[in-house]
Structures are given as structure tokens and as C-alpha cells.
Design an enzyme around this catalytic site. Structure first.
Site, PDB file in Angstrom:
ATOM      1  N   HIS A  59     -40.574  38.772  -0.885  1.00  0.00           N
ATOM      2  CA  HIS A  59     -41.387  38.596   0.328  1.00  0.00           C
ATOM      3  C   HIS A  59     -42.058  37.227   0.334  1.00  0.00           C
ATOM      4  O   HIS A  59     -42.074  36.522   1.324  1.00  0.00           O
ATOM      5  CB  HIS A  59     -42.474  39.680   0.397  1.00  0.00           C
ATOM      6  CG  HIS A  59     -41.956  41.072   0.524  1.00  0.00           C
ATOM      7  ND1 HIS A  59     -42.402  42.120  -0.250  1.00  0.00           N
ATOM      8  CD2 HIS A  59     -41.014  41.615   1.341  1.00  0.00           C
ATOM      9  CE1 HIS A  59     -41.776  43.229   0.089  1.00  0.00           C
ATOM     10  NE2 HIS A  59     -40.923  42.954   1.041  1.00  0.00           N
ATOM     11  N   LYS A  68     -45.565  56.802   6.580  1.00  0.00           N
ATOM     12  CA  LYS A  68     -44.607  56.398   5.548  1.00  0.00           C
ATOM     13  C   LYS A  68     -45.152  56.649   4.144  1.00  0.00           C
ATOM     14  O   LYS A  68     -44.484  56.367   3.162  1.00  0.00           O
ATOM     15  CB  LYS A  68     -44.272  54.905   5.702  1.00  0.00           C
ATOM     16  CG  LYS A  68     -43.218  54.598   6.758  1.00  0.00           C
ATOM     17  CD  LYS A  68     -42.652  53.200   6.550  1.00  0.00           C
ATOM     18  CE  LYS A  68     -41.490  52.914   7.497  1.00  0.00           C
ATOM     19  NZ  LYS A  68     -40.965  51.552   7.311  1.00  0.00           N
ATOM     20  N   ARG A 113     -31.447  40.761   3.037  1.00  0.00           N
ATOM     21  CA  ARG A 113     -30.847  40.796   1.711  1.00  0.00           C
ATOM     22  C   ARG A 113     -29.404  41.261   1.755  1.00  0.00           C
ATOM     23  O   ARG A 113     -28.523  40.672   1.189  1.00  0.00           O
ATOM     24  CB  ARG A 113     -31.612  41.755   0.803  1.00  0.00           C
ATOM     25  CG  ARG A 113     -32.987  41.277   0.403  1.00  0.00           C
ATOM     26  CD  ARG A 113     -33.684  42.394  -0.309  1.00  0.00           C
ATOM     27  NE  ARG A 113     -33.580  43.610   0.517  1.00  0.00           N
ATOM     28  CZ  ARG A 113     -33.700  44.838   0.082  1.00  0.00           C
ATOM     29  NH1 ARG A 113     -33.913  45.040  -1.206  1.00  0.00           N
ATOM     30  NH2 ARG A 113     -33.604  45.867   0.887  1.00  0.00           N
ATOM     31  N   SER A 155     -39.394  46.639  -2.756  1.00  0.00           N
ATOM     32  CA  SER A 155     -40.650  47.289  -3.161  1.00  0.00           C
ATOM     33  C   SER A 155     -40.372  48.638  -3.813  1.00  0.00           C
ATOM     34  O   SER A 155     -41.037  49.032  -4.773  1.00  0.00           O
ATOM     35  CB  SER A 155     -41.568  47.474  -1.946  1.00  0.00           C
ATOM     36  OG  SER A 155     -41.945  46.212  -1.429  1.00  0.00           O
TER      37      SER A 155
END
Lengths: 161, 161, 161, 161, 161, 161
Positions: free
Chosen positions: F18, F42, F91, F128
Site C-alpha cells: 500500500h 467487513k 497485483r 493484508s
């Protein structure tokens, strides 16, 4: 029992990405044979002999690695060098699909098993074609290929820098 | 109402994967026209006539299947043979993307709808190019293509056994 | 030198696709440890003990294969069982991307090398989730999983057939 | 002979992308059955009855389209409604992979053939999940879903606008 | 500070998909330079001058857009025109992979940053190659390319309509 | 004119991947707002406040970068902070597809343009989720995240080392 891995490719020319796979294979397998595909129909920039020579220099410090040219089917090459498995690097999804088809074919034809390693992230953008294109226009590729290759590219392509 | 499906391709040569799609289409649709693309610019190994002939032999047992060569745009061929839909096999993601673009184009140009079938798993690694490459170096492809094709490949390529 | 391969997975339950990879690994490597991930957070249908038991039965004929549960990081499991490499099967592109990220992470964290085999075409559509979904509604999965698994699925899910 | 197509889905709620596939299927096949999957485990926002109702309204102008809920295996639903083929829309590569696995499974289990249509480009970014997320925060989704759906979303979600 | 974006491509010929990216870039950046790659080795249908001319006409209404031919490395072109970033459109996954490799290479070689925009859905199936193939067989491409291009295609290809 | 870029994400927690995108955006755009999505549904490991704090520390040396939490639709957040464009890192292919759909939706809903940067190769395997999974089992993640994050992870997860 001692496993021999065949690392096949065109290697026109070898890049640091190829070397990364060869070195990692050499650490895991008893013996590694780097098989340079001699396929004039693909019109390589370097002859098979030159490509073998580049790889011999680049792998000189790896005692269990040999380099040889082969022509014809990969499964025949695997049989000739007594390879137990084929080892290849994978960079991207499109690689993956072409490689998976080749691997299934080689297993169907001759029981040759292919094991894939993931290319190290820092070389995941690298290919022999990109290296040649950069070198053709005088770009500096010395951080991307083994020593000796930039000079050979300059000679062959007559580029600047 | 009776649906006619057009199964287009280069078929250079037809493989068992192609036959699998044609047979499955013939089971679902009233009529199937196998359309052999006659595109000399692609430099096929077999002429359009030879490719049509191979497919006629291989589909001889399927009464609702016809084989014909076509040149030019797929949408024109679909119109000529009165096809309601185009039916194609999909093997892989890269197939999928090229095919999806072609299908969108054909629908935008002429309202021709393309329906995709998934290639049977056992043929998902198979392509005409791989078959030719294996045959070129004397590999045995008889399990991968319809009868008659191995002989024709040997003749054309002069390969071994 | 003798290479030990770790074949990790959740195996909830083991399918013929898993068995295919394990058998092929057992043919190439000196020893194979099948590592059953004991991760209750994933809420598996079968306990880790049941999953280990299913795999022990299914690999009973393979003398160089052992089965064990592990929890925690894969790299720690690899170290504990003395595995030289991790071996995994790849089915599809989305597998490939998740697996490649995991493999890069495991190499960055602990130098653990992952080798990928291509799943045999006939099992390329198969997953434990699909098997459970089919079994849940009374579908017959006996062609897709090792003997003993259909009964266990019926017991656990209370399905028909 | 008259072909019946089953268009299955969760449709929670139906979007213009779903309608596009249903309408195109209705133009090619004799009869289309829209099958609304009644799977409470997925925790849909709308009940199966509501989802059927939305689709009945949206397809009222298509005389050869019927809408029905089904639970259990897709292959059983196909058998019950006498569907010759399953027809689905494909948007993206990850769709493609999950769908291809499901299609292979359905063919292996019960000989049910799946035909894929490419989603129209203007709806290729659209999904029921995105619609719900936008509506949840008061965004205007009236250009993305059939008439009647925005009101129902507001009611259910209590959003603004 | 005023950002200049370079939009590079072969543009053989420019399509409405290219124009969409250029217009959207012109709305966000202070200046846009459309860079037409002059690479005779790719055997384009139109000369670099013709391709520049087509784009000049098509972007005549966009005051902050310039068009120029370049040869050699993209990173050198970016430097010459003082571009802060390269802006490209992405249509599909295979695009994405080739483009990501090129972008990583350009950043590694010369710190040139590439920003990708998603191609508008209505042009996501469009490519210069498809346009040429359709035009070659007399198909109508006037809805797919800027005004002036259909005439030029007819002239060059001698097609019908 | 001065372009402001919004870099949105969940950042639970921020990784070096990030930070790489944020730093590169800060070099190209006049102002960068890092938007931390506050979405309790979430179930993030860290609160929005904690995630903002981590990013403020990590970007303290970048004078044109601000960090703020937002809830609701991205397009509303973009409007509130006066962002001209959204900037995101990509990515992998599956990222790409989800992101492209979100980007098309945001453009259709509110004319918000998304620009994608390619994640640097060395962080292309990083997420993450992977960081949290490694930390949960006591793995060392200090090379993967900004300073301060390993301590916070240990506190929250109670892991070893």
C-alpha cells in the site's frame, strides 16, 4: 534416490529470471540439466551454441548444473538426459495456460511430469523478448541479464550505450 | 422450430477435442454445419479441401452434421448456411478472452449469437498446433486425433513412425 | 539425497483430484507427507482426525506416504516434518494466483520452495466444495472421491441415495 | 424438435445484465425457463418468491419465458423442467473458471450441457452484489435494474434517494 | 503543477476505443501527447504519418491533445515529450499481463510510471486487428472507428461496401 | 491545474505494498488523500481510527498526503475530498477483474475515473489478509509492513515472538 531435473527453454538470451529458477532448482534437486531448445524455426537472435555458452558461464558456480542443447520433443530430451522431472518457472497467467497444456501433453505422451516454480517477484516482469527490445534501442539491460550478455547483445544488435 | 448451429474453426487438423464439441452440438441442435475457415494467410498445413475431407470422414456417423469450407467473415458464413447460432468450444482463459471479443464483434456487426461449450476435460490440453508439433518430431498422436489424421500428418511432415 | 515433499491442504474431504497429486508426488519423491490443515475457523464438515483417517485409507497402498494433521503456518509444518519442498496441484487460473502469492510469501518468510503439478484433466473440474454441494442434495459422488467417502458424506449430511 | 433452455441463477435481485441474457436466449430457443435458486444458506436479500415475482414482471413481454424457483441440484431442476440445455451469461475470467467447473460437474453427473453467452459489454461490470452495495448507500441504481427493483431495494434497505 | 500524459500505441488504425481513452485522459490531465509508435517491423497497414493524421483529425476538438510519431523505447519518448506519466487503456486480462510487464520494465529502466484506465464497456471487444479483419471482407466498421477511417480502410484494402 | 488523487482501501492493516502505491501517487499528483473505508460489516481487525493512525505515521514524511476515514460509496468520498481521480494498485488478474467492475460502476454512477498503478514486483505477493494470517501464528511480518504495525498485530492477536 537422487532426482534429476530438466530445465528447458529457448534462453534467447538467458535472463536473471531464468538464472533464479535454475539456481533454486539446483538447491533442491541432485542434478539439473539446462536444456536449450535448438529450434531454428523460431529464428533466435543467438545460435544454440551461443545460448549454451552464455548459460555455462552463468552457471559455472553451480557444480550440479549441466547445460546442453536439444532439438525435437521435450519428452525425448527428458528421456535422453535421464530426467525424473521437468522444472519450469511461471510468471503470469498466460504463461500458466500455455505451460499447463504443454505439461498435460507431455504427461499424456510419455509420462513426463512437470513441476512449476513461481518466478521470483523481482523478475516477474522480465522476458527475453523484452530484454532484446530494450537492447535493440540502446537501453541498458545489465541489471536484467547475467554478465557477458549485454556485450553480446550490443555486438549482435549494433545498439548504442 | 429447428435450430441450426455453425461450428467454425481452422481445423488444421481436426482433433478429438473438436470432434467432442461437434458431437455434443449434434446431440442438442437439429442441424450442425462445421465451417472450415479457408484462410491461406494463416498458412495451414492442410488445404481447406483436405481439412473438410478429414472432418467429413470423422463425422460420417452423425447424420445431422454437414461440413463446408468458408472464407471471409464468420457472420456472412452464418447467414449463408442459415445458422441460428454459432457454437464454439472453450478450453482456457486466453481462448475465452479472444473468443469473447470475437463474439461481441459478431453480435454488434450482424446480430450473430455465439454459444460456448466447455471442452471436455480430457481434451482441454489439446490443440492443433500441439498435435502438429508432436507429429513433426515423430511423436505418436493417434490417441489425440480422428483415424486417418496420423497418416496424413506423416505424409505431410515426413516424420518417423 | 532423498527428497521429502509436503502436500498440504484442507482435504474436506479428499477427492480423486487430491489423490492423483499425492500418487504422482509419491512416484517422484522419496517421501511424501500429506499435511491436513487443522483450521477450525474454516468450519470444515469433517474433523481433522476424520480427514486424516480418510487419507490414510486412501493412501494405504503407497508405502512412502504419511498423513498428519498440522495447525499454524505451513512453513512451520514443512520444517517439522523435514520437507524439502511443498508440492501442490493447480487446477485453474484463480487457484494459480492465490497459490503463487502464498508460495512467494512462504519463500520470503522461510525459504520454503513450492512446486506445482498440473491437476490431471479428468479432475480439473473437481473440488471438495462441489463434492459436498452435490452430496448435500443426494447426488452420487462415488466416481469423484475415494472409497469410504460417500458413506461418510451421507452420514454427516443425511442426504438421500 | 424445439429446444428448452434453463437460465439458472440467484437473481438477488435481477439486473439488466440478467435480463439481457434471458431476452437473447428467448430469441434463439423455443422455450426458456428462468430458474431462481432457492438457497436460504446464501442469505439472499429477497425471498425466492420476491425474486420470482421481479423476474415475472420483467419478462412479462416474452411469451416463451417462464419463471420458477428451484432448490437442490441444478441437474435435477433441468430434468424437472425438461430443459435440453442450461444457458448462462459470462462476464469475466473468474466467472468463467467457476462456471466451467460447474458445467463439467453437471455434465459428468447427469449429461446436462451448459451453453454460455457473453454478457453484453454495457452490462459487463454489473452484478447483483454491486447493485445492492450501491443501493445500500443511497446510490441511484434505476439505470441498472428492471423497473420495480429500485423501490423494492429502498424498502428493504431503508436507503436514501 | 500541470501533468502531461503520454498515450502510446500503434493505432493501426485508431478505433473508438482509443479515442475514448484519449478523451478521458484529456479531461483529467493538463496535456496529453498521443504517441504513435513508428515500428515498421510490425508491418502496419497505415504508415506512421497516416496514423498520426487520422488521430489529428479525430482529436481536433481537444485543445490539450497533441499527436506525434515516435520510434525506439517508450521511456525515451516519455522523456522527450516531458510526460509525467504514461496512460493506457486496458481491455482484457491478457492485455493486462503484457501491459503490466511492460509497465514494470519501464519503471525499472527509467522510473516511468504507467497509469491504466479501464476501456469503456461498449468498446471492450474492439481492437485494430478486428477492425482490419472485418474491413478486409467488406464488413461495415463505421460504428467502430472515427470518421474518415472507413474510407481509408476501403482504399487500402480494396474491400466492398 | 493541480490534480488530487484519492487512494481508497480497507488497509487492515496497511502493508508495504500500500505504501509503495501511496508514495508513487504522491510523486505524480499534487495532492493524495488516502481514504480508509470504515465498513464494520467487513469485521476488520483494527478500527477505522487505528487504521488511519497507522497510515498517518507511515506517511508522515509525505507532505502532500492526507489520511481520512470514509463510509458509504467511494464516489461520494471522491466528491467530498475534491478528488479528480481515484488511484489504486493492481497485483493480480483476479484483483484486476473485481477492480475493473468497480471502476466501470463508479464511472457509470458518477463520472469518477479510476487510474491503476501496477504494484511493485517485490510486493506483488503481499496482502493484508496474508499478513494477518502469518502474524496470527507468530510469524515475523516486520519486513512486510510499516514500523509500528508488527507491535499492533501482536497486541491484537496475542501471537508469539
Amino acid at each position: 534416490m537422487g532426482l534429476t531435473a530438466l530445465c528447458p527453454g529457448t534462453f534467447d538470451p538467458a535472463t536473471n529470471g531464468h538464472l533464479d529458477i535454475i539456481e533454486r532448482a539446483a538447491r533442491r534437486f541432485d542434478a539439473v540439466v539446462v536444456g536449450v531448445l535448438d529450434n531454428p524455426a523460431k529464428r533466435p537472435l543467438f545460435t544454440a551454441e551461443e545460448r549454451v555458452q552464455i548459460l555455462k558461464e552463468a552457471t559455472a558456480g553451480l557444480p550440479n548444473v549441466q547445460v546442453a542443447a536439444f532439438s525435437g520433443l521435450l519428452v525425448d530430451a527428458a528421456r535422453q538426459v535421464g530426467a525424473d522431472v521437468v522444472v519450469k518457472g511461471l510468471r503470469a497467467v498466460t504463461d500458466f495456460e500455455a505451460e499447463i497444456q504443454m505439461a498435460q501433453m507431455n504427461r499424456a505422451l510419455a509420462g513426463v511430469e512437470t513441476l512449476f516454480m513461481t518466478t521470483s517477484p523481482e523478475w516477474s516482469f522480465l522476458s527475453s523478448s523484452l530484454v532484446k527490445e530494450v537492447a535493440r534501442f540502446g537501453g541498458d539491460v545489465s541489471a536484467l541479464v547475467p554478465p557477458g550478455v549485454p556485450e553480446r547483445l550490443r555486438e549482435r544488435l549494433g545498439g548504442g550505450a
